[in-house]
Design a protein around this motif. Structure first.
Motif, PDB file in Angstrom:
ATOM      1  N   MET A   1      16.062  17.835  -4.104  1.00 16.36           N
ATOM      2  CA  MET A   1      15.496  18.610  -5.215  1.00 16.36           C
ATOM      3  C   MET A   1      13.981  18.520  -5.233  1.00 16.36           C
ATOM      4  SD  MET A   1      14.002  18.123  -8.440  1.00 16.36           S
ATOM      5  CE  MET A   1      14.489  16.468  -8.857  1.00 16.36           C
ATOM      6  N   MET A   2      13.444  17.312  -5.054  1.00 19.71           N
ATOM      7  CA  MET A   2      11.986  17.137  -5.105  1.00 19.71           C
ATOM      8  C   MET A   2      11.296  17.881  -3.979  1.00 19.71           C
ATOM      9  SD  MET A   2      11.511  13.174  -6.317  1.00 19.71           S
ATOM     10  CE  MET A   2       9.713  13.314  -6.285  1.00 19.71           C
ATOM     11  N   ALA A   3      11.846  17.782  -2.763  1.00 17.62           N
ATOM     12  CA  ALA A   3      11.236  18.466  -1.620  1.00 17.62           C
ATOM     13  C   ALA A   3      11.329  19.981  -1.771  1.00 17.62           C
ATOM     14  CB  ALA A   3      11.903  18.011  -0.326  1.00 17.62           C
ATOM     15  N   ASP A   4      12.478  20.472  -2.224  1.00 23.75           N
ATOM     16  CA  ASP A   4      12.644  21.914  -2.432  1.00 23.75           C
ATOM     17  C   ASP A   4      11.726  22.418  -3.552  1.00 23.75           C
ATOM     18  OD1 ASP A   4      14.541  21.913  -0.438  1.00 23.75           O
ATOM     19  OD2 ASP A   4      16.264  21.986  -1.804  1.00 23.75           O
ATOM     20  N   ALA A   5      11.577  21.589  -4.603  1.00 27.54           N
ATOM     21  CA  ALA A   5      10.698  21.967  -5.707  1.00 27.54           C
ATOM     22  C   ALA A   5       9.256  22.085  -5.235  1.00 27.54           C
ATOM     23  CB  ALA A   5      10.810  20.943  -6.833  1.00 27.54           C
ATOM     24  N   LEU A   6       8.839  21.152  -4.380  1.00 26.58           N
ATOM     25  CA  LEU A   6       7.462  21.196  -3.877  1.00 26.58           C
ATOM     26  C   LEU A   6       7.228  22.461  -3.070  1.00 26.58           C
ATOM     27  CD1 LEU A   6       4.728  19.862  -3.654  1.00 26.58           C
ATOM     28  CD2 LEU A   6       5.552  18.596  -1.663  1.00 26.58           C
ATOM     29  N   TYR A   7       8.198  22.825  -2.227  1.00 24.76           N
ATOM     30  CA  TYR A   7       8.039  24.049  -1.447  1.00 24.76           C
ATOM     31  C   TYR A   7       7.977  25.271  -2.371  1.00 24.76           C
ATOM     32  CZ  TYR A   7       8.753  27.912   1.718  1.00 24.76           C
ATOM     33  OH  TYR A   7       8.597  29.097   2.383  1.00 24.76           O
ATOM     34  N   LYS A   8       8.896  25.324  -3.330  1.00 25.87           N
ATOM     35  CA  LYS A   8       8.981  26.482  -4.221  1.00 25.87           C
ATOM     36  C   LYS A   8       7.708  26.660  -5.036  1.00 25.87           C
ATOM     37  CE  LYS A   8      11.803  28.376  -8.000  1.00 25.87           C
ATOM     38  NZ  LYS A   8      10.750  28.485  -9.013  1.00 25.87           N
ATOM     39  N   GLN A   9       7.150  25.559  -5.527  1.00 23.49           N
ATOM     40  CA  GLN A   9       5.993  25.658  -6.407  1.00 23.49           C
ATOM     41  C   GLN A   9       4.673  25.762  -5.637  1.00 23.49           C
ATOM     42  OE1 GLN A   9       8.446  25.976  -9.322  1.00 23.49           O
ATOM     43  NE2 GLN A   9       6.266  25.924  -9.797  1.00 23.49           N
TER      44      GLN A   9
END
Length: 252
Positions: free
Chosen positions: A84-92
């Motif tokens: 979740m954290m890694a995907d959130a960083l990419y998304k944002q």
């Protein structure tokens, strides 16, 4: 004997006898426990009360809902909270990076140890983001040549730890040796240069990630990882990350 000399000697003897050696014999201290038993200063309490209430109100504002409890110890090679954290960083971060450079982030790498708390089932608040990421780490994008990307992959294969990654997938053979690394489903090309989003702690060699030191370019996004999480939580209604196949060891 000269009486003048005798008088001088007498004065010196008197002065020397008046001098005392001073020594520090003992230092004493006592421990004062900070507890509810301490007397509260009413004036100070009245002054800080509205500030404390406002801070707590902001921290406890509900941003999303977690359907389960997530811990960094839930998986061996990847975890739901790390994914979740890694995907959130990419998304944002990718829209910001692309608006400044015209390029995309190729993949994300964070560190397992940087996850400092669980996300409990139920309401996800601003306080949740502060608990998961209490540090002031900020997002950076590092441009690495293929040789350094190979060192990055070798590091993850050797560490065999659930360092959060996004858009990158790694497969190990059943004996733990390296099998393949894919970027968005395609094999990595070690003759290319890639844009990797990470945090400034890792860029500066944290967790022995020395491969970041040899880079072509560094882009500082002025975007704290904590704020990434807060913005990501705000953008979703339900938090439901899963353990997947982004870093696995094959059975045969």
């Amino acid at each position: 004997m000269n009486y003048k000399h005798l008088g001088l000697c007498f004065i010196l003897i008197i002065l020397s006898s008046c001098q005392q050696d001073l020594h520090l014999n003992k230092i004493e201290g006592r421990q004062i426990n900070i507890s509810d038993s301490l007397v509260i200063d009413a004036q100070i309490e009245d002054f800080i009360k509205p500030y404390r209430e406002n801070v707590n109100k902001n921290l406890d504002s509900i941003l999303a809902y977690a359907v389960d409890t997530y811990s960094k110890n839930d998986g061996e090679y990847n975890t739901a909270i790390g994914n979740m954290m890694a995907d959130a960083l990419y998304k944002q971060a990718n829209p910001i990076f692309k608006s400044r450079t015209g390029e995309d982030i190729d993949f994300v790498l964070l560190n397992h140890g940087g996850i400092r708390a669980i996300i409990s089932k139920g309401n996800v608040t601003t306080r949740t983001a502060y608990e998961v990421m209490p540090f002031e780490n900020s997002t950076v994008v590092v441009k690495l040549k293929g040789l350094q990307v190979k060192e990055l992959i070798d590091y993850l294969v050797e560490a065999k730890r659930a360092h959060p990654i996004s858009r990158l997938s790694i497969a190990l053979n059943s004996n733990g040796s390296f099998k393949e690394a894919l970027l968005d489903g395609e094999p990595l090309d070690y003759n290319k240069t890639y844009n990797i989003a990470t945090n400034d702690y890792l860029y500066n060699g944290g967790d022995r990630m020395d491969f970041f030191k040899t880079n072509d370019s560094l882009y500082v996004l002025d975007y704290k990882i904590r704020n990434v999480l807060i913005d990501y939580f705000k953008s979703i209604d339900t938090l439901n990350p899963v353990i997947d196949n982004r870093f696995i060891q094959l059975n045969n």
